[in-house]
Write a protein that holds these residues in place. Structure first.
Motif, PDB file in Angstrom:
ATOM      1  N   ALA A  52       6.002  42.460  23.417  1.00 31.84           N
ATOM      2  CA  ALA A  52       5.061  41.580  22.363  1.00 31.84           C
ATOM      3  C   ALA A  52       5.658  41.804  21.066  1.00 31.84           C
ATOM      4  CB  ALA A  52       3.828  42.048  22.496  1.00 31.84           C
ATOM      5  N   PRO A  53       6.060  40.675  20.199  1.00 30.21           N
ATOM      6  CA  PRO A  53       6.527  40.547  18.908  1.00 30.21           C
ATOM      7  C   PRO A  53       5.154  41.228  17.937  1.00 30.21           C
ATOM      8  CG  PRO A  53       5.858  38.489  19.453  1.00 30.21           C
ATOM      9  CD  PRO A  53       5.610  39.182  20.811  1.00 30.21           C
ATOM     10  N   VAL A  54       5.835  41.799  16.722  1.00 28.46           N
ATOM     11  CA  VAL A  54       4.809  42.241  15.651  1.00 28.46           C
ATOM     12  C   VAL A  54       4.358  41.124  15.058  1.00 28.46           C
ATOM     13  CG1 VAL A  54       5.798  44.818  15.845  1.00 28.46           C
ATOM     14  CG2 VAL A  54       6.755  42.879  14.452  1.00 28.46           C
ATOM     15  N   GLN A  55       5.299  40.014  14.931  1.00 26.23           N
ATOM     16  CA  GLN A  55       4.798  39.025  14.189  1.00 26.23           C
ATOM     17  C   GLN A  55       5.416  37.723  14.801  1.00 26.23           C
ATOM     18  OE1 GLN A  55       7.023  40.323  10.635  1.00 26.23           O
ATOM     19  NE2 GLN A  55       8.613  38.904  11.111  1.00 26.23           N
ATOM     20  N   ASP A  56       4.917  36.516  14.334  1.00 30.16           N
ATOM     21  CA  ASP A  56       5.528  35.325  14.926  1.00 30.16           C
ATOM     22  C   ASP A  56       5.810  34.410  13.650  1.00 30.16           C
ATOM     23  OD1 ASP A  56       5.962  32.899  15.919  1.00 30.16           O
ATOM     24  OD2 ASP A  56       4.073  32.509  17.049  1.00 30.16           O
ATOM     25  N   ASP A  57       7.108  34.349  13.622  1.00 30.48           N
ATOM     26  CA  ASP A  57       7.943  33.758  12.418  1.00 30.48           C
ATOM     27  C   ASP A  57       7.895  32.103  12.662  1.00 30.48           C
ATOM     28  OD1 ASP A  57       8.155  36.121  11.282  1.00 30.48           O
ATOM     29  OD2 ASP A  57      10.096  36.400  12.513  1.00 30.48           O
ATOM     30  N   SER A  58       7.542  31.567  13.821  1.00 28.32           N
ATOM     31  CA  SER A  58       7.444  30.467  14.187  1.00 28.32           C
ATOM     32  C   SER A  58       6.562  29.444  13.157  1.00 28.32           C
ATOM     33  CB  SER A  58       7.517  29.918  15.502  1.00 28.32           C
ATOM     34  OG  SER A  58       6.219  30.083  15.887  1.00 28.32           O
ATOM     35  N   ALA A  59       7.052  28.227  12.924  1.00 25.05           N
ATOM     36  CA  ALA A  59       6.475  27.177  12.279  1.00 25.05           C
ATOM     37  C   ALA A  59       5.433  26.539  13.018  1.00 25.05           C
ATOM     38  CB  ALA A  59       7.087  26.061  11.548  1.00 25.05           C
ATOM     39  N   LEU A  60       5.597  26.437  14.545  1.00 20.71           N
ATOM     40  CA  LEU A  60       4.962  25.607  15.202  1.00 20.71           C
ATOM     41  C   LEU A  60       5.174  26.208  16.901  1.00 20.71           C
ATOM     42  CD1 LEU A  60       4.136  21.806  15.557  1.00 20.71           C
ATOM     43  CD2 LEU A  60       5.371  22.567  17.555  1.00 20.71           C
ATOM     44  N   THR A  61       4.397  26.228  17.660  1.00 19.67           N
ATOM     45  CA  THR A  61       4.657  26.602  19.205  1.00 19.67           C
ATOM     46  C   THR A  61       4.324  25.327  20.146  1.00 19.67           C
ATOM     47  OG1 THR A  61       4.219  28.863  18.692  1.00 19.67           O
ATOM     48  CG2 THR A  61       4.033  28.118  21.046  1.00 19.67           C
ATOM     49  N   PHE A  62       5.015  24.941  20.870  1.00 17.17           N
ATOM     50  CA  PHE A  62       4.788  23.851  21.746  1.00 17.17           C
ATOM     51  C   PHE A  62       4.811  24.496  23.138  1.00 17.17           C
ATOM     52  CE2 PHE A  62       6.276  20.995  25.125  1.00 17.17           C
ATOM     53  CZ  PHE A  62       5.428  19.963  25.213  1.00 17.17           C
ATOM     54  N   SER A  63       3.623  24.431  23.967  1.00 14.86           N
ATOM     55  CA  SER A  63       3.336  24.944  25.087  1.00 14.86           C
ATOM     56  C   SER A  63       2.749  24.118  26.352  1.00 14.86           C
ATOM     57  CB  SER A  63       2.018  26.185  24.774  1.00 14.86           C
ATOM     58  OG  SER A  63       0.907  25.253  24.265  1.00 14.86           O
ATOM     59  N   GLY A  64       3.615  22.975  26.164  1.00 13.34           N
ATOM     60  CA  GLY A  64       3.303  22.082  27.491  1.00 13.34           C
ATOM     61  C   GLY A  64       3.584  22.547  28.669  1.00 13.34           C
TER      62      GLY A  64
END
Length: 399
Positions: A52-64
């Motif tokens: 499990a990451p300590v942070q999420d550096d992404s600008a957007l997550t696509f979960s289709g």
């Protein structure tokens, strides 16, 4: 055959007796629209390498692709706000990297969608599954315009200047079509699977790697193998990855025998063999990449060996510090830095001049299986075993 000195458009001309019928299927279903960010706590990979990451550096997550690994991703060649992904859920989506909304779903697959890609001008998108079904869709109408069923598809590749699609299959065949007419040429296999392939920059030749370690240079017009590298000079195990230099005079191949070989396209001769450092019992060269601006090449292995090679001296320039599970390497459009994706769920940027790690992006809870970089170098989009695809900003590194 036609005179080889005729114009390049004629080089791709196919005989009328090679036309196959086009299979008309129903229009795609555009009802699916789910852009919620992925909030599920997915299990770690069997390798246990992702946490499990300590942070999420992404600008957007696509979960289709819910509850299913995302296997492949490609970005539109001219519009970085459009991506296509394929997953283990037998689905493929064209979606917006700006807000995560689904533009349309590429329906009709009944097995893992393992290869996707946009045509050179972005007017069409192709999706292929492991059963061998390949579909092509028009971007402006979101409608299917072509379909074909082959053997199990390993990869697909669009021509860089024409509506021509190449595909390699598990039975060793390589197919080439004009889309959407469906005109067909085949490059006959000899048993081992066609594990990877690249159309070269001249648009007239392709390089294909095979499961027995062989490498073939094919003429796309005559569908004849101009050169075959095998035996003493070839790889001793399956070829997993290919790349070409900027002008297409050299091709770099990586294989399960822990070597990367540089082959001269004109002569079919291996000019360099790089023996990559083996860091695990079960190891292989998973990705290779030529710099398009310098005399460098990079190799990455499943065991975590990341090496920058100097082409003139045929020696290691730098060995980079990297954890195990390197899946893919891509150079930045500027050509000085390159990016890696890893089974630990992170993306990393390295400086090719000194081998130093510049940045690391986190956010995935499982391994990254594929990624792509926009043509303008603004974003990077991933495909992960954690059922998500993430968009990461590649804003310039502060100096």
């Amino acid at each position: 055959m036609s005179d080889p000195n005729q114009e390049e458009d004629d080089d791709l001309a196919l005989n009328e007796d090679e036309i196959v019928r086009v299979i008309d299927l129903d229009d795609n279903d555009k009802d699916y629209n789910d852009s919620d960010e992925n909030e599920e706590d997915d299990d770690e990979m069997d390798t246990g390498e992702a946490a499990a990451p300590v942070q999420d550096d992404s600008a957007l997550t696509f979960s289709g692709h819910r509850d299913s690994s995302v296997i492949c991703v490609r970005l539109h060649p001219t519009n970085p706000e459009i991506a296509v992904t394929g997953g283990q859920d037998d689905r493929a989506f064209v979606w917006s990297t700006r807000d995560g909304s689904v533009i349309f779903e590429c329906t009709g697959h009944s097995d893992t969608v393992n290869s996707v890609g946009f045509s050179h001008d972005g007017t069409m998108v192709a999706t292929a599954d492991m059963k061998g079904l390949i579909k092509v869709w028009r971007m402006d109408t979101c409608a299917q315009v072509w379909s074909f069923e082959a053997d199990e598809v390993e990869w697909i590749e669009w021509h860089q200047a024409a509506p021509v699609l190449l595909a390699g299959t598990r039975d060793g065949q390589v197919w080439m079509w004009k889309i959407p007419a469906g005109d067909l040429k085949t490059f006959v296999g000899y048993g081992p699977g066609a594990s990877c392939g690249k159309i070269l920059p001249d648009g007239k030749h392709a390089c294909v790697g095979y499961e027995d370690g062989a490498l073939k240079i094919w003429d796309l017009k005559s569908n004849q193998a101009l050169h075959s590298v095998s035996g003493h000079d070839g790889h001793k195990d399956s070829v997993y990855c290919l790349d070409h230099n900027s002008n297409g005079t050299l091709v770099l191949s990586g294989a399960g025998d822990m070597t990367a070989k540089v082959t001269n396209i004109a002569t079919g001769k291996v000019v360099s063999t790089f023996t990559c450092q083996q860091l695990a019992d079960e190891d292989s060269v998973e990705s290779v990449a030529f710099s398009k601006t310098h005399d460098y090449a990079v190799t990455g292995t499943l065991g975590g060996s990341l090496e920058i090679w100097d082409l003139p001296s045929k020696s290691v320039r730098h060995k980079c510090d990297h954890p195990p599970g390197i899946v893919k390497i891509l150079w930045s459009p500027a050509g000085v830095t390159f990016y890696t994706s890893c089974l630990d769920g992170s993306v990393r940027e390295f400086d090719s001049r000194n081998g130093q790690l510049l940045r690391r992006w986190e956010g995935h809870t499982a391994g990254i299986l594929d990624f792509d970089i926009s043509s303008d170098g603004s974003i990077l989009v991933t495909a992960s075993d954690d059922s998500s695809s993430k968009v990461f900003s590649l804003a310039p590194h502060p100096t």
